[in-house]
Design an enzyme around this catalytic site. Structure first.
Site, PDB file in Angstrom:
ATOM      1  N   HIS A   1      15.914  38.456  57.055  1.00 24.48           N
ATOM      2  CA  HIS A   1      14.560  38.242  57.716  1.00 24.48           C
ATOM      3  C   HIS A   1      15.100  39.068  59.018  1.00 24.48           C
ATOM      4  CE1 HIS A   1      13.368  34.415  55.561  1.00 24.48           C
ATOM      5  NE2 HIS A   1      13.668  35.525  55.007  1.00 24.48           N
TER       6      HIS A   1
ATOM      7  N   THR B   1      20.577  44.615  51.112  1.00 19.97           N
ATOM      8  CA  THR B   1      21.478  45.377  50.356  1.00 19.97           C
ATOM      9  C   THR B   1      21.037  46.780  50.399  1.00 19.97           C
ATOM     10  OG1 THR B   1      19.387  45.405  48.599  1.00 19.97           O
ATOM     11  CG2 THR B   1      21.025  43.917  48.238  1.00 19.97           C
TER      12      THR B   1
ATOM     13  N   ASP C   1      10.089  40.271  51.586  1.00 20.49           N
ATOM     14  CA  ASP C   1      10.145  41.300  52.804  1.00 20.49           C
ATOM     15  C   ASP C   1       8.696  41.473  53.287  1.00 20.49           C
ATOM     16  OD1 ASP C   1      13.081  41.348  52.039  1.00 20.49           O
ATOM     17  OD2 ASP C   1      12.553  42.940  50.671  1.00 20.49           O
TER      18      ASP C   1
ATOM     19  N   THR D   1      14.084  34.822  41.800  1.00 22.92           N
ATOM     20  CA  THR D   1      15.384  34.246  42.273  1.00 22.92           C
ATOM     21  C   THR D   1      15.672  32.628  41.612  1.00 22.92           C
ATOM     22  OG1 THR D   1      16.847  33.924  44.389  1.00 22.92           O
ATOM     23  CG2 THR D   1      14.403  33.320  44.457  1.00 22.92           C
TER      24      THR D   1
HETATM   25  P1  GDP Z   1      11.309  39.221  55.699  1.00 22.05           P
HETATM   26  O1  GDP Z   1      12.252  39.218  54.722  1.00 22.05           O
HETATM   27  O2  GDP Z   1      10.002  38.692  55.054  1.00 22.05           O
HETATM   28  O3  GDP Z   1      11.549  38.719  57.073  1.00 22.05           O
HETATM   29  O4  GDP Z   1      10.948  41.022  55.957  1.00 22.05           O
HETATM   30  P2  GDP Z   1      12.187  41.873  56.208  1.00 22.05           P
HETATM   31  O5  GDP Z   1      12.972  41.578  57.618  1.00 22.05           O
HETATM   32  O6  GDP Z   1      13.163  41.927  55.052  1.00 22.05           O
HETATM   33  O7  GDP Z   1      11.283  43.258  56.063  1.00 22.05           O
HETATM   34  C1  GDP Z   1      10.161  43.464  56.893  1.00 22.05           C
HETATM   35  C2  GDP Z   1      10.524  44.771  57.613  1.00 22.05           C
HETATM   36  O8  GDP Z   1       9.148  45.221  58.348  1.00 22.05           O
HETATM   37  C3  GDP Z   1      11.497  44.740  59.058  1.00 22.05           C
HETATM   38  O9  GDP Z   1      12.280  45.614  58.897  1.00 22.05           O
HETATM   39  C4  GDP Z   1      10.619  44.393  59.879  1.00 22.05           C
HETATM   40  O10 GDP Z   1      11.392  44.878  61.340  1.00 22.05           O
HETATM   41  C5  GDP Z   1       9.358  45.262  59.643  1.00 22.05           C
HETATM   42  N1  GDP Z   1       8.031  44.859  60.206  1.00 22.05           N
HETATM   43  C6  GDP Z   1       7.456  43.617  60.499  1.00 22.05           C
HETATM   44  N2  GDP Z   1       6.227  43.906  60.716  1.00 22.05           N
HETATM   45  C7  GDP Z   1       6.053  45.140  60.673  1.00 22.05           C
HETATM   46  C8  GDP Z   1       4.890  45.617  60.945  1.00 22.05           C
HETATM   47  O11 GDP Z   1       3.483  45.149  61.291  1.00 22.05           O
HETATM   48  N3  GDP Z   1       4.675  47.071  61.065  1.00 22.05           N
HETATM   49  C9  GDP Z   1       5.866  47.711  60.743  1.00 22.05           C
HETATM   50  N4  GDP Z   1       5.908  49.071  60.844  1.00 22.05           N
HETATM   51  N5  GDP Z   1       7.263  47.157  60.409  1.00 22.05           N
HETATM   52  C10 GDP Z   1       7.078  45.812  60.469  1.00 22.05           C
HETATM   53  P1  IMO Z   2      13.556  37.855  51.867  1.00 20.67           P
HETATM   54  O1  IMO Z   2      13.753  36.430  52.308  1.00 20.67           O
HETATM   55  C1  IMO Z   2      13.276  40.880  48.475  1.00 20.67           C
HETATM   56  C2  IMO Z   2      15.062  39.465  44.623  1.00 20.67           C
HETATM   57  C3  IMO Z   2      16.260  40.541  44.316  1.00 20.67           C
HETATM   58  C4  IMO Z   2      16.254  40.482  42.878  1.00 20.67           C
HETATM   59  C5  IMO Z   2      15.776  38.734  42.366  1.00 20.67           C
HETATM   60  C6  IMO Z   2      16.829  37.933  42.292  1.00 20.67           C
HETATM   61  O2  IMO Z   2      14.346  38.625  52.688  1.00 20.67           O
HETATM   62  O3  IMO Z   2      12.164  38.210  51.749  1.00 20.67           O
HETATM   63  P2  IMO Z   2      19.001  37.062  43.570  1.00 20.67           P
HETATM   64  O4  IMO Z   2      20.187  37.774  44.391  1.00 20.67           O
HETATM   65  O5  IMO Z   2      18.237  36.058  44.417  1.00 20.67           O
HETATM   66  O6  IMO Z   2      19.510  36.286  42.554  1.00 20.67           O
HETATM   67  O7  IMO Z   2      17.940  38.279  43.175  1.00 20.67           O
HETATM   68  O8  IMO Z   2      15.002  38.266  43.699  1.00 20.67           O
HETATM   69  N1  IMO Z   2      15.166  38.717  46.042  1.00 20.67           N
HETATM   70  C7  IMO Z   2      14.470  39.474  47.190  1.00 20.67           C
HETATM   71  N2  IMO Z   2      13.732  40.418  47.162  1.00 20.67           N
HETATM   72  N3  IMO Z   2      13.640  39.740  49.675  1.00 20.67           N
HETATM   73  C8  IMO Z   2      14.331  38.878  49.438  1.00 20.67           C
HETATM   74  O9  IMO Z   2      14.276  37.892  50.436  1.00 20.67           O
HETATM   75  C9  IMO Z   2      14.806  38.499  48.138  1.00 20.67           C
HETATM   76  N4  IMO Z   2      15.625  37.632  47.653  1.00 20.67           N
HETATM   77  C10 IMO Z   2      15.832  37.593  46.209  1.00 20.67           C
HETATM   78  O10 IMO Z   2      16.202  41.606  44.678  1.00 20.67           O
HETATM   79  O11 IMO Z   2      15.150  41.112  42.166  1.00 20.67           O
HETATM   80 MG    MG Z   3      13.713  40.453  53.818  1.00 21.29          MG
END
Ligand code: GDP
Ligand code: IMO
Ligand code: MG
Length: 445
Positions: free
Chosen positions: A44, A314, A16, A252
């Site tokens: 993402h 989640t 994330d 994971t």
């Molecule tokens: P990913 O799994 O790595 O693609 O990241 P996620 O989408 O799960 O989580 C990143 C969150 O941060 C998302 O809600 C994005 O919209 C948000 N986000 C991304 N860059 C920034 C930033 O520079 N500032 C803030 N406040 N939010 C951001």
């Molecule tokens: P993105 O791509 C954050 C974590 C789960 C758990 C562990 C194993 O959005 O960054 P799983 O369901 O893969 O067997 O869970 O890995 N986990 C993540 N945490 N971002 C993710 O993906 C994750 N993918 C798996 O929370 O701790």
């Molecule tokens: Mg994510």
């Protein structure tokens, strides 16, 4: 002829980090966007104007017209979730047709994998969930572990290509369902026996629907390489969740560092010259496992609220803490990272001072700058912090690096010094425009 540059985007922490935002931005400079690992455990986020998209299985490049999106062999595909994702995107006016290709060798996440995942989590749950005090992982319950386990078992796995051959699928499911029914019962799942005929019909219909997308993506990617098309590899999950190099067992089940690219795509690592490591300006983790810089206090709470740190897949609140540079330096090393994107810097406005973890104190009192990719060892370290001054200005309206407050610039410089890799991109908000480029030559400008 100019040399085609291929890029990998990879998370350097526990997921994330904002990979989706960066992949979306980099897509303009690439022709093909490839997912090589993980499955629907990924979430993402891409924000375009007032629209927010959460991608789980489809590469984040799909939002850009005229780009090819590839789900390669290393991904475990939940085809029902995938169809849901395709339908949702299409309803929102995004074209998903010939531009999406799925490997015929990607393994399938079946409904019984999700039941197995949830049942194992229940079986291993102990008294202190979330802190690594028990052996439940805190998975996303998307069936990821059991699906990859079947890949390794071989005889119990189904691949996307199998969904196109009803007779083969039926034969496989008849044997698999008999075994899985017994296993699920042993794990305490109180459900009727799995019905191979029902699953055969259901997954044959899915195969028919997805058939136009299913192909040999290894040859497809090599054809793209030979044609001089540039490839963007989109890592899911993150380096510290890598099955081999992460904080085992709280990881994971795939190689989510860049080391997963060759086996997950069939593209040799020598083609990936440029690795953009994505990191938050602080640290988060969702699920169980050690987290040395975790803040179980008002500061952690403030980061969670300002950063809206709740899971994309989640909805779980994410654990928050100070930036751990020992961990980042380790991930940079393992992933062959050539530059960094520092995300969510805007979240840190308003603190008098900030802390950077630069070392770990071990139980014997000594200090190391090395990471421990092992949960038991990592749980025993205490973070050693360097304190740096904070800034009060809000950053989310800034579009030029020169606008950043001096202490924010210093914070970034200190990260570069300690990690030894330049910060190429700084993000100060979820939108495309809230992105500062820190180098004159960058892939997004
Ligand atoms: P990913 O799994 O790595 O693609 O990241 P996620 O989408 O799960 O989580 C990143 C969150 O941060 C998302 O809600 C994005 O919209 C948000 N986000 C991304 N860059 C920034 C930033 O520079 N500032 C803030 N406040 N939010 C951001
Ligand atoms: P993105 O791509 C954050 C974590 C789960 C758990 C562990 C194993 O959005 O960054 P799983 O369901 O893969 O067997 O869970 O890995 N986990 C993540 N945490 N971002 C993710 O993906 C994750 N993918 C798996 O929370 O701790
Ligand atoms: Mg994510």
């Amino acid at each position: 002829m100019t040399h085609t540059i291929h890029t990998a985007v990879v998370g350097l922490q526990w997921g994330d980090e904002g990979k989706g935002k960066i992949v979306d931005l980099l897509t303009a400079r690439h022709d093909v966007i490839v997912r090589y690992n993980g499955g629907a455990n990924a979430g993402h986020t891409v924000v375009v104007g007032d629209q927010r998209y959460a991608l789980h299985l489809i590469p984040s490049g799909i939002l850009n017209a005229n780009k090819l999106s590839v789900i390669a062999n290393g991904v475990v595909v939940d085809p029902e979730k995938l169809i849901e994702e395709i339908d949702t995107l299409q309803q929102r006016g995004i074209n998903v047709g010939d531009n999406l290709r799925i490997s015929n060798r990607a393994h399938v996440v079946m409904p019984y994998h999700k039941e197995h995942d949830a049942a194992l989590e229940r079986a291993f749950a102990g008294s202190t969930p979330g802190k690594g005090g028990d052996f439940s992982i805190g998975t996303t319950k998307r069936g990821i572990g059991p699906a990859y386990a079947d890949k390794v078992h071989r005889s119990t796995s189904i691949r996307m290509g199998d969904l196109l051959d009803k007779e083969l699928l039926q034969r496989k499911l008849r044997s698999i369902c008999a075994i899985r029914t017994l296993e699920l019962k042993a794990l305490g799942v109180n459900a009727p026996p799995l019905d191979p005929e029902e699953l055969t019909n259901r997954f044959t219909a899915i195969g028919t629907r997805l058939a136009p997308h299913i192909t040999d993506t290894t040859y497809l990617l090599h054809d793209c390489l030979n044609d001089g098309r540039s490839i963007l590899f989109e890592g899911a999950n993150a380096c510290l969740l890598d099955i081999d190099h992460g904080t085992f067992p709280y990881v994971t089940s795939s190689n989510c560092s860049t080391l997963g690219i060759p086996p997950g795509t069939g593209v040799p690592g020598k083609h990936v010259q440029r690795v953009l490591g994505i990191m938050k300006a602080y640290a988060t983790r969702v699920g169980a496992g050690p987290f040395p810089t975790e803040l179980d206090d008002a500061i952690g709470e403030r980061i969670r609220e300002r950063g809206r740190e709740y899971g994309t897949t989640t909805g779980r609140p994410r654990r928050c803490g100070w930036l751990d540079l020992v961990a980042i330096r380790y991930s940079v090393m393992v992933c062959g990272t050539t530059s960094l994107a520092c995300m969510l810097l805007d979240v840190l406005s308003g603190f008098d001072e900030l802390k950077l973890c630069t070392g770990y104190r071990l139980p014997d009192g000594s200090v190391t700058d090395r990471f421990f990719p092992d949960a038991q060892q990592l749980a025993r370290v205490e973070p050693v912090y360097e304190t740096v001054p904070g800034w009060s200005e809000e950053l989310d309206g800034m579009t030029e690096r020169g606008e950043l407050p001096a202490n924010a610039q210093r914070y970034l410089e200190r990260i570069e010094q300690i990690v030894g890799v330049p910060i190429e991109i700084v993000s100060v908000g979820p939108e495309r425009s809230q992105t500062l480029t820190m180098q004159s030559e960058t892939v997004i400008s």
